[in-house]
Scaffold this motif. Structure first.
Motif, PDB file in Angstrom:
ATOM      1  N   TRP A   1       1.254   3.521  -3.080  1.00 17.87           N
ATOM      2  CA  TRP A   1       0.209   4.462  -3.498  1.00 17.87           C
ATOM      3  C   TRP A   1       0.381   5.844  -2.861  1.00 17.87           C
ATOM      4  O   TRP A   1      -0.427   6.726  -3.073  1.00 17.87           O
ATOM      5  CB  TRP A   1      -1.170   3.896  -3.156  1.00 17.87           C
ATOM      6  N   ASN A   2       1.460   6.051  -2.099  1.00 13.22           N
ATOM      7  CA  ASN A   2       1.711   7.341  -1.444  1.00 13.22           C
ATOM      8  C   ASN A   2       1.839   8.448  -2.495  1.00 13.22           C
ATOM      9  O   ASN A   2       2.649   8.346  -3.418  1.00 13.22           O
ATOM     10  CB  ASN A   2       3.006   7.246  -0.630  1.00 13.22           C
TER      11      ASN A   2
ATOM     12  N   ASP B   1       0.811  -1.223   0.000  1.00 12.16           N
ATOM     13  CA  ASP B   1       0.000   0.000   0.000  1.00 12.16           C
ATOM     14  C   ASP B   1       0.840   1.266   0.000  1.00 12.16           C
ATOM     15  O   ASP B   1       0.382   2.330  -0.443  1.00 12.16           O
ATOM     16  CB  ASP B   1      -0.947   0.007   1.212  1.00 12.16           C
TER      17      ASP B   1
ATOM     18  N   SER C   1      -5.472   3.530  -9.847  1.00 14.35           N
ATOM     19  CA  SER C   1      -5.161   4.695  -9.004  1.00 14.35           C
ATOM     20  C   SER C   1      -3.669   4.814  -8.710  1.00 14.35           C
ATOM     21  O   SER C   1      -3.221   5.815  -8.147  1.00 14.35           O
ATOM     22  CB  SER C   1      -5.945   4.615  -7.687  1.00 14.35           C
ATOM     23  N   LEU C   2      -2.889   3.779  -9.088  1.00 13.88           N
ATOM     24  CA  LEU C   2      -1.431   3.816  -8.899  1.00 13.88           C
ATOM     25  C   LEU C   2      -0.742   4.543 -10.057  1.00 13.88           C
ATOM     26  O   LEU C   2       0.415   4.951  -9.944  1.00 13.88           O
ATOM     27  CB  LEU C   2      -0.892   2.383  -8.789  1.00 13.88           C
ATOM     28  N   THR C   3      -1.466   4.741 -11.131  1.00 16.57           N
ATOM     29  CA  THR C   3      -0.902   5.290 -12.365  1.00 16.57           C
ATOM     30  C   THR C   3      -0.064   6.564 -12.180  1.00 16.57           C
ATOM     31  O   THR C   3       1.032   6.662 -12.748  1.00 16.57           O
ATOM     32  CB  THR C   3      -2.035   5.558 -13.383  1.00 16.57           C
TER      33      THR C   3
ATOM     34  N   SER D   1      -2.088  -6.578  -1.778  1.00 18.22           N
ATOM     35  CA  SER D   1      -2.339  -5.343  -1.020  1.00 18.22           C
ATOM     36  C   SER D   1      -3.743  -5.312  -0.436  1.00 18.22           C
ATOM     37  O   SER D   1      -4.016  -4.593   0.522  1.00 18.22           O
ATOM     38  CB  SER D   1      -2.115  -4.114  -1.919  1.00 18.22           C
TER      39      SER D   1
ATOM     40  N   ASN E   1       1.877   7.478  -9.957  1.00 16.67           N
ATOM     41  CA  ASN E   1       3.180   7.222  -9.344  1.00 16.67           C
ATOM     42  C   ASN E   1       4.139   6.458 -10.250  1.00 16.67           C
ATOM     43  O   ASN E   1       5.327   6.381  -9.977  1.00 16.67           O
ATOM     44  CB  ASN E   1       3.009   6.430  -8.041  1.00 16.67           C
TER      45      ASN E   1
ATOM     46  N   THR F   1       4.864  10.389  -6.692  1.00 14.80           N
ATOM     47  CA  THR F   1       4.430  10.708  -8.060  1.00 14.80           C
ATOM     48  C   THR F   1       5.596  10.622  -9.049  1.00 14.80           C
ATOM     49  O   THR F   1       6.648  11.234  -8.843  1.00 14.80           O
ATOM     50  CB  THR F   1       3.823  12.129  -8.112  1.00 14.80           C
TER      51      THR F   1
ATOM     52  N   ALA G   1      -1.156  -6.081  -6.367  1.00 11.30           N
ATOM     53  CA  ALA G   1      -2.429  -5.410  -6.074  1.00 11.30           C
ATOM     54  C   ALA G   1      -3.357  -6.349  -5.305  1.00 11.30           C
ATOM     55  O   ALA G   1      -4.041  -5.931  -4.357  1.00 11.30           O
ATOM     56  CB  ALA G   1      -3.092  -4.955  -7.371  1.00 11.30           C
TER      57      ALA G   1
ATOM     58  N   LYS H   1      -7.921  -0.854  -8.308  1.00 16.73           N
ATOM     59  CA  LYS H   1      -6.959  -0.219  -7.409  1.00 16.73           C
ATOM     60  C   LYS H   1      -5.678   0.142  -8.159  1.00 16.73           C
ATOM     61  O   LYS H   1      -5.073   1.195  -7.907  1.00 16.73           O
ATOM     62  CB  LYS H   1      -6.647  -1.137  -6.224  1.00 16.73           C
TER      63      LYS H   1
END
Length: 357
Positions: A162-163, A159, A208-210, A186, A212, A167, A183, A205
């Motif tokens: 995803w911070n 996880d 939403s990591l894209t 996680s 980074n 970026t 994923a 999920k």
């Protein structure tokens, strides 16, 4: 016309002479089918001194050829025309080669030293009872980060990738099983999941990591991390060990909630010519002293418990590469999901890569 015939005859005589000369030279040097071992392995994946030692102790001559991917190794053996006596594929490829009858069932009466292998690395789903393969090295999938850009210990779990502070900093392996698997892990699911709802949730999920993700690549991860062109990456432990050697600011973490446990094992291809030499080499590498020397040279984790006692504590106590029992309990070996679900994983991964664009 007569000149042409004489010329052809001359060429044939020269070719025959060269062939016989090479044959005699090989015999003079002791290179014959009876005492030659053809070993097919990953590059720089054995201490060269051990090959010399094996040759001196047994009288066998080792011909060492390398490959750079399981697929390349598989293709060459599957197509035939090779005489490799030993190969070193990874677990998922071993399962495939067993299914396709490309490797022989081992005669365990000829194997000495299997008791040196830790039982947790034996009798795996890809090869029950180790009927076809013997463990060589093992490792994990994890996260590597640079403490110049990321606070030390700030990354411990999947996880954490995803911070928002990461970026355009994250490097991912170009592999569907690895990325979909992390994923799934996680969210507390198995990386071998065949649950369509779990897979859809993991894929959502991932989208939403894209922001980074800096790049999805393969071998280039080493260069990016060593040269500090990225601060975080997902990679295999063997690759991580090389990176840590080159850059002291790097750290490798195995997320305790779960990850992949991989194996590289010895197998004897169906096309092998020298079975006795193959068994002799397996037994040689099962000897604790040789396994310990090899692990120290290569930098990967040895499954040989007797060898561990001979290695420095700084190696065996390093939980980056010899994780504790609690972490080991949550590691999974990739299973053959079948063509349907392999297709689903690949489709989700392709959608994720396209979503990045």
């Amino acid at each position: 016309m007569k000149k042409l015939v004489l010329m052809v005859l001359a060429i044939l005589i020269v070719c025959a002479g060269l062939y016989l000369g090479a044959d005699q030279l090989e015999k003079a040097q002791g290179i014959t089918g009876e005492n030659n071992l053809n070993l097919y392995n990953w590059g720089d994946y054995i201490d060269p001194e051990l090959i010399t030692k094996f040759e001196d102790e047994t009288g066998y001559r080792v011909t060492y050829e390398t490959f750079d991917s399981n697929e390349a190794m598989y293709t060459k053996i599957e197509q035939g025309g090779t005489n490799y006596d030993l190969a070193v594929p990874s677990e998922y490829m071993i399962e495939r080669m067993i299914d396709e009858d490309l490797v022989i069932e081992l005669d365990h009466s000829k194997i000495k030293g299997l008791e040196n292998i830790n039982t947790q690395f034996l009798d795996q789903p890809f090869d029950p009872d180790n009927q076809y393969s013997i463990p060589y090295f093992w490792g994990t999938l994890g996260i590597i980060y640079n403490d110049k850009f990321v606070e030390e210990n700030a990354i411990q779990h999947w996880d954490d990738l995803w911070n928002p502070n990461l970026t355009n900093e994250l490097m991912l392996i170009d592999g569907a099983r690895e990325v979909i698997g992390l994923a799934l892990n996680s969210e507390g699911y198995s990386l071998n999941s065949k649950d369509n709802e779990q897979l859809a949730s993991a894929a959502k999920k991932l989208d939403s990591l894209t922001p980074n993700v800096k790049a999805i690549v393969a071998d280039e991860i080493k260069m990016y991390m060593i040269q500090e062109e990225a601060s975080v990456a997902v990679t295999f432990s063997g690759e991580a060990s090389e990176m840590l050697w080159e850059n002291e600011n790097l750290h490798y973490v195995i997320p305790s909630e779960g990850s992949n446990l991989w194996f590289d094992n010895f197998v004897i291809p169906k096309t092998a010519k020298n079975f006795e030499a193959a068994y002799a080499f397996i037994n040689f590498m099962l000897e604790p002293e040789n396994a310990a020397q090899n692990a120290e040279y290569v930098g990967y984790s040895t499954p040989n418990k007797a060898a561990l006692e001979l290695l420095p504590a700084e190696i065996t106590e390093d939980e980056q590469f010899y994780p504790n029992e609690e972490t080991m309990k949550n590691l999974e070996v990739y299973e053959d999901l079948g063509s349907q679900y392999i297709g689903i994983y690949n489709d989700y991964f392709l959608e994720f890569k396209m979503h990045r664009k």
